[in-house]
Design a protein around this motif. Structure first.
Motif, PDB file in Angstrom:
ATOM      1  N   THR A 146       0.837  -1.192   0.000  1.00 43.36           N
ATOM      2  CA  THR A 146       0.000   0.000   0.000  1.00 43.36           C
ATOM      3  C   THR A 146       0.878   1.251   0.000  1.00 43.36           C
ATOM      4  O   THR A 146       0.637   2.203  -0.736  1.00 43.36           O
ATOM      5  CB  THR A 146      -0.913   0.013   1.239  1.00 43.36           C
ATOM      6  N   LEU A 147       1.906   1.245   0.842  1.00 44.71           N
ATOM      7  CA  LEU A 147       2.826   2.375   0.934  1.00 44.71           C
ATOM      8  C   LEU A 147       4.244   1.913   0.589  1.00 44.71           C
ATOM      9  O   LEU A 147       4.690   0.870   1.058  1.00 44.71           O
ATOM     10  CB  LEU A 147       2.832   2.961   2.344  1.00 44.71           C
ATOM     11  N   VAL A 148       4.925   2.690  -0.225  1.00 44.64           N
ATOM     12  CA  VAL A 148       6.347   2.471  -0.501  1.00 44.64           C
ATOM     13  C   VAL A 148       7.072   3.759  -0.144  1.00 44.64           C
ATOM     14  O   VAL A 148       6.713   4.831  -0.637  1.00 44.64           O
ATOM     15  CB  VAL A 148       6.603   2.105  -1.975  1.00 44.64           C
ATOM     16  N   GLY A 149       8.059   3.670   0.710  1.00 40.62           N
ATOM     17  CA  GLY A 149       8.804   4.850   1.130  1.00 40.62           C
ATOM     18  C   GLY A 149      10.297   4.650   0.973  1.00 40.62           C
ATOM     19  O   GLY A 149      10.800   3.532   1.116  1.00 40.62           O
ATOM     20  N   LEU A 150      10.988   5.727   0.681  1.00 42.28           N
ATOM     21  CA  LEU A 150      12.450   5.712   0.568  1.00 42.28           C
ATOM     22  C   LEU A 150      12.996   6.839   1.436  1.00 42.28           C
ATOM     23  O   LEU A 150      12.566   7.987   1.312  1.00 42.28           O
ATOM     24  CB  LEU A 150      12.867   5.905  -0.890  1.00 42.28           C
ATOM     25  N   ALA A 151      13.908   6.492   2.328  1.00 45.38           N
ATOM     26  CA  ALA A 151      14.506   7.474   3.237  1.00 45.38           C
ATOM     27  C   ALA A 151      16.017   7.467   3.048  1.00 45.38           C
ATOM     28  O   ALA A 151      16.662   6.457   3.343  1.00 45.38           O
ATOM     29  CB  ALA A 151      14.150   7.141   4.687  1.00 45.38           C
ATOM     30  N   CYS A 152      16.566   8.566   2.548  1.00 46.19           N
ATOM     31  CA  CYS A 152      18.008   8.652   2.276  1.00 46.19           C
ATOM     32  C   CYS A 152      18.614   9.770   3.106  1.00 46.19           C
ATOM     33  O   CYS A 152      18.243  10.938   2.952  1.00 46.19           O
ATOM     34  CB  CYS A 152      18.264   8.936   0.793  1.00 46.19           C
ATOM     35  N   ASP A 153      19.536   9.404   3.970  1.00 45.11           N
ATOM     36  CA  ASP A 153      20.197  10.368   4.847  1.00 45.11           C
ATOM     37  C   ASP A 153      21.499  10.821   4.195  1.00 45.11           C
ATOM     38  O   ASP A 153      22.447  10.050   4.093  1.00 45.11           O
ATOM     39  CB  ASP A 153      20.475   9.720   6.198  1.00 45.11           C
ATOM     40  N   LEU A 154      21.542  12.067   3.735  1.00 49.01           N
ATOM     41  CA  LEU A 154      22.720  12.572   3.028  1.00 49.01           C
ATOM     42  C   LEU A 154      23.947  12.643   3.928  1.00 49.01           C
ATOM     43  O   LEU A 154      25.072  12.494   3.457  1.00 49.01           O
ATOM     44  CB  LEU A 154      22.429  13.963   2.446  1.00 49.01           C
ATOM     45  N   SER A 155      23.742  12.867   5.219  1.00 46.96           N
ATOM     46  CA  SER A 155      24.887  13.026   6.122  1.00 46.96           C
ATOM     47  C   SER A 155      25.604  11.701   6.368  1.00 46.96           C
ATOM     48  O   SER A 155      26.827  11.661   6.511  1.00 46.96           O
ATOM     49  CB  SER A 155      24.443  13.636   7.456  1.00 46.96           C
ATOM     50  N   THR A 156      24.854  10.601   6.400  1.00 45.89           N
ATOM     51  CA  THR A 156      25.461   9.291   6.671  1.00 45.89           C
ATOM     52  C   THR A 156      25.614   8.449   5.412  1.00 45.89           C
ATOM     53  O   THR A 156      26.281   7.413   5.447  1.00 45.89           O
ATOM     54  CB  THR A 156      24.602   8.503   7.679  1.00 45.89           C
ATOM     55  N   GLN A 157      24.964   8.881   4.304  1.00 48.10           N
ATOM     56  CA  GLN A 157      24.958   8.117   3.050  1.00 48.10           C
ATOM     57  C   GLN A 157      24.378   6.713   3.257  1.00 48.10           C
ATOM     58  O   GLN A 157      24.841   5.732   2.681  1.00 48.10           O
ATOM     59  CB  GLN A 157      26.376   8.032   2.457  1.00 48.10           C
ATOM     60  N   LYS A 158      23.352   6.635   4.101  1.00 51.04           N
ATOM     61  CA  LYS A 158      22.634   5.377   4.314  1.00 51.04           C
ATOM     62  C   LYS A 158      21.171   5.573   3.916  1.00 51.04           C
ATOM     63  O   LYS A 158      20.663   6.695   3.931  1.00 51.04           O
ATOM     64  CB  LYS A 158      22.714   4.954   5.784  1.00 51.04           C
ATOM     65  N   PHE A 159      20.498   4.459   3.565  1.00 55.41           N
ATOM     66  CA  PHE A 159      19.104   4.583   3.169  1.00 55.41           C
ATOM     67  C   PHE A 159      18.267   3.436   3.719  1.00 55.41           C
ATOM     68  O   PHE A 159      18.773   2.376   4.091  1.00 55.41           O
ATOM     69  CB  PHE A 159      18.960   4.663   1.641  1.00 55.41           C
ATOM     70  N   ASN A 160      16.946   3.692   3.789  1.00 49.22           N
ATOM     71  CA  ASN A 160      15.960   2.679   4.159  1.00 49.22           C
ATOM     72  C   ASN A 160      14.875   2.637   3.096  1.00 49.22           C
ATOM     73  O   ASN A 160      14.514   3.677   2.537  1.00 49.22           O
ATOM     74  CB  ASN A 160      15.296   3.004   5.505  1.00 49.22           C
ATOM     75  N   VAL A 161      14.377   1.451   2.822  1.00 50.48           N
ATOM     76  CA  VAL A 161      13.192   1.276   1.979  1.00 50.48           C
ATOM     77  C   VAL A 161      12.089   0.704   2.855  1.00 50.48           C
ATOM     78  O   VAL A 161      12.325  -0.233   3.631  1.00 50.48           O
ATOM     79  CB  VAL A 161      13.470   0.337   0.790  1.00 50.48           C
ATOM     80  N   VAL A 162      10.897   1.265   2.756  1.00 47.07           N
ATOM     81  CA  VAL A 162       9.762   0.822   3.560  1.00 47.07           C
ATOM     82  C   VAL A 162       8.664   0.292   2.642  1.00 47.07           C
ATOM     83  O   VAL A 162       8.263   0.966   1.689  1.00 47.07           O
ATOM     84  CB  VAL A 162       9.207   1.979   4.420  1.00 47.07           C
ATOM     85  N   LEU A 163       8.203  -0.922   2.914  1.00 46.26           N
ATOM     86  CA  LEU A 163       7.028  -1.502   2.264  1.00 46.26           C
ATOM     87  C   LEU A 163       6.003  -1.761   3.354  1.00 46.26           C
ATOM     88  O   LEU A 163       6.277  -2.502   4.304  1.00 46.26           O
ATOM     89  CB  LEU A 163       7.370  -2.816   1.559  1.00 46.26           C
ATOM     90  N   ALA A 164       4.853  -1.140   3.234  1.00 43.69           N
ATOM     91  CA  ALA A 164       3.829  -1.307   4.269  1.00 43.69           C
ATOM     92  C   ALA A 164       2.485  -1.545   3.611  1.00 43.69           C
ATOM     93  O   ALA A 164       2.184  -0.989   2.556  1.00 43.69           O
ATOM     94  CB  ALA A 164       3.773  -0.078   5.173  1.00 43.69           C
ATOM     95  N   GLY A 165       1.672  -2.374   4.232  1.00 40.87           N
ATOM     96  CA  GLY A 165       0.361  -2.634   3.659  1.00 40.87           C
ATOM     97  C   GLY A 165      -0.496  -3.497   4.546  1.00 40.87           C
ATOM     98  O   GLY A 165      -0.040  -4.080   5.532  1.00 40.87           O
ATOM     99  N   TYR A 166      -1.774  -3.553   4.195  1.00 37.07           N
ATOM    100  CA  TYR A 166      -2.735  -4.381   4.913  1.00 37.07           C
ATOM    101  C   TYR A 166      -2.561  -5.821   4.455  1.00 37.07           C
ATOM    102  O   TYR A 166      -2.605  -6.117   3.267  1.00 37.07           O
ATOM    103  CB  TYR A 166      -4.156  -3.907   4.634  1.00 37.07           C
ATOM    104  N   HIS A 167      -2.349  -6.703   5.401  1.00 37.73           N
ATOM    105  CA  HIS A 167      -2.175  -8.114   5.081  1.00 37.73           C
ATOM    106  C   HIS A 167      -3.457  -8.886   5.347  1.00 37.73           C
ATOM    107  O   HIS A 167      -4.283  -8.491   6.162  1.00 37.73           O
ATOM    108  CB  HIS A 167      -1.049  -8.734   5.925  1.00 37.73           C
ATOM    109  N   PHE A 183      13.863  -2.082   4.956  1.00 31.85           N
ATOM    110  CA  PHE A 183      15.192  -2.519   4.531  1.00 31.85           C
ATOM    111  C   PHE A 183      16.221  -1.505   5.000  1.00 31.85           C
ATOM    112  O   PHE A 183      16.037  -0.293   4.839  1.00 31.85           O
ATOM    113  CB  PHE A 183      15.269  -2.642   3.006  1.00 31.85           C
ATOM    114  N   ASP A 184      17.313  -2.006   5.593  1.00 36.55           N
ATOM    115  CA  ASP A 184      18.392  -1.152   6.091  1.00 36.55           C
ATOM    116  C   ASP A 184      19.633  -1.371   5.241  1.00 36.55           C
ATOM    117  O   ASP A 184      20.127  -2.500   5.139  1.00 36.55           O
ATOM    118  CB  ASP A 184      18.682  -1.497   7.549  1.00 36.55           C
ATOM    119  N   SER A 185      20.130  -0.308   4.595  1.00 43.77           N
ATOM    120  CA  SER A 185      21.269  -0.451   3.684  1.00 43.77           C
ATOM    121  C   SER A 185      22.551  -0.829   4.417  1.00 43.77           C
ATOM    122  O   SER A 185      23.447  -1.445   3.832  1.00 43.77           O
ATOM    123  CB  SER A 185      21.498   0.851   2.904  1.00 43.77           C
ATOM    124  N   GLU A 186      22.635  -0.479   5.704  1.00 46.61           N
ATOM    125  CA  GLU A 186      23.844  -0.774   6.463  1.00 46.61           C
ATOM    126  C   GLU A 186      23.952  -2.266   6.784  1.00 46.61           C
ATOM    127  O   GLU A 186      25.014  -2.878   6.638  1.00 46.61           O
ATOM    128  CB  GLU A 186      23.873   0.052   7.743  1.00 46.61           C
TER     129      GLU A 186
END
Length: 360
Positions: A146-167, A183-186
């Motif tokens: 339902t939701l797809v999110g991408l979070a990229c932190d420029l200061s640390t050069q790390k990112f997260n991907v979020v998949l969320a939905g009703y199951h 998902f954690d890139s680190e």
């Protein structure tokens, strides 16, 4: 930094010039001399380049052909105009699902459940490992999050991907259980947590996800609140909208970022009002602009704000991309569809910026 060297520009001047180049030109400039290579590879320069890029709002649009089978990608840049580019380096047919700080999260069209994170300007990409959750339960409906999110932190050069939905378990209706995979890139791994959500999301609410203050933010379909995912604590919470926001009666509400802050834009028949969250902890919203829409009256019913800074707002309609300049209060057409596109431009438009951000 040295001040002067044999009559050439000081290093700081060279850095300021290089920081304003498109990434393709920047990479070519590294071959000019050892000094330019060293300066443009320094951590200080990467931070400077990304700070300059943040002041330049851009739009990434997937423009579909009349057949609906193929599409091209264009980048609308308020500084440099319009350019085409491709995601052919992924060697897959993909759809852009989220954009953050120069990275894109793309899902494979032929292969459900396959996700990539890429920097289209550097043509770097990472194929995300598959989650183990899918054989047990599935996202509702259509097996898509339902939701797809991408979070990229420029200061640390790390990112997260979020998949969320009703199951739902097979053969049963969804019960409001909201599954979230992060998902954690680190660590290069997915983590999972479960909550209960009764909020609904339209397609465009899902498309406009904003990453600020180490959290992802979505506007709910009813525009009653903002749904917030705190990535440090894996907690969902709700945030209030400005008291003056009036959803309904012809008003439309959108969630954007503005210079690192959360922003809400309300559009009515004749006005565009822009609020910025000046104090995140206390949820203090400030009305920063009130723009008359009379000069673009015919376009207002189909207009959709996508990207902004304190200087500009980039908006998409069915067939055009417009830019509004706050200081001069001037509207300008940046791009018009030349063929008969099957989908309105705002349907697949994402806020974008050109940054130095590695996917690895």
């Amino acid at each position: 930094m040295s001040s002067q060297r044999d009559g050439i520009f000081p290093d700081e001047v060279i850095l300021q010039i290089l920081a304003r180049l498109p990434i393709e030109s920047l990479f070519r400039s590294k071959t000019v001399c050892k000094l330019w290579y060293r300066l443009s590879s320094d951590k200080y320069f990467i931070q400077l380049y990304n700070e300059v890029a943040a002041k330049n709002p851009m739009l990434l649009v997937e423009v579909s052909e009349s057949s609906g089978l193929n599409y091209s990608l264009i980048c609308v840049d308020s500084w440099r105009g319009v350019s085409e580019f491709s995601l052919d380096f992924l060697k897959d047919r993909v759809k852009v699902r989220a954009s953050c700080n120069g990275l894109l999260c793309c899902s494979s069209i032929p292969d459900k459940g396959v996700y990539y994170v890429c920097n289209p300007m550097t043509r770097e990409f990472k194929l995300l490992p598959r989650s183990r959750e899918r054989p047990v339960t599935r996202f509702y409906p259509d097996g898509e999050a339902t939701l797809v999110g991408l979070a990229c932190d420029l200061s640390t050069q790390k990112f997260n991907v979020v998949l969320a939905g009703y199951h739902r378990t097979f053969g049963h209706r969804p019960d409001g259980t909201f599954i979230c995979l992060v998902f954690d890139s680190e660590s290069n791994k997915w983590r999972k947590f479960v909550s209960f959500q009764d909020d609904q999301f339209t397609h465009m609410n899902r498309n406009q996800v904003v990453f600020v203050n180490r959290a992802l933010h979505w506007l709910t379909a009813s525009c009653s609140c903002i749904l917030v995912l705190d990535l440090d604590r894996d907690i969902w919470r709700k945030m209030s909208l400005p008291d003056e926001v009036n959803y309904g009666s012809g008003n439309r509400v959108y969630l954007l970022e503005s210079d690192g802050c959360l922003s809400v834009i309300q559009i009515s028949d004749i006005w565009m009002k822009i609020w910025v969250l000046k104090n995140y902890e206390k949820e203090e919203w400030h009305l920063v602009d009130r723009v008359s829409l009379r000069c673009i009256k015919g376009l207002v019913p189909g207009i959709f704000p996508i990207s902004q800074t304190c200087g500009y707002v980039l908006l998409a309609t069915h067939k055009q991309v417009l830019v509004y300049h706050h200081k001069s209060r001037v509207w300008k057409v940046m791009y018009s569809v030349k063929n008969s596109s099957t989908l309105p431009l705002w349907f697949s438009a994402h806020s974008f910026r050109s940054t130095i951000f590695s996917c690895h």
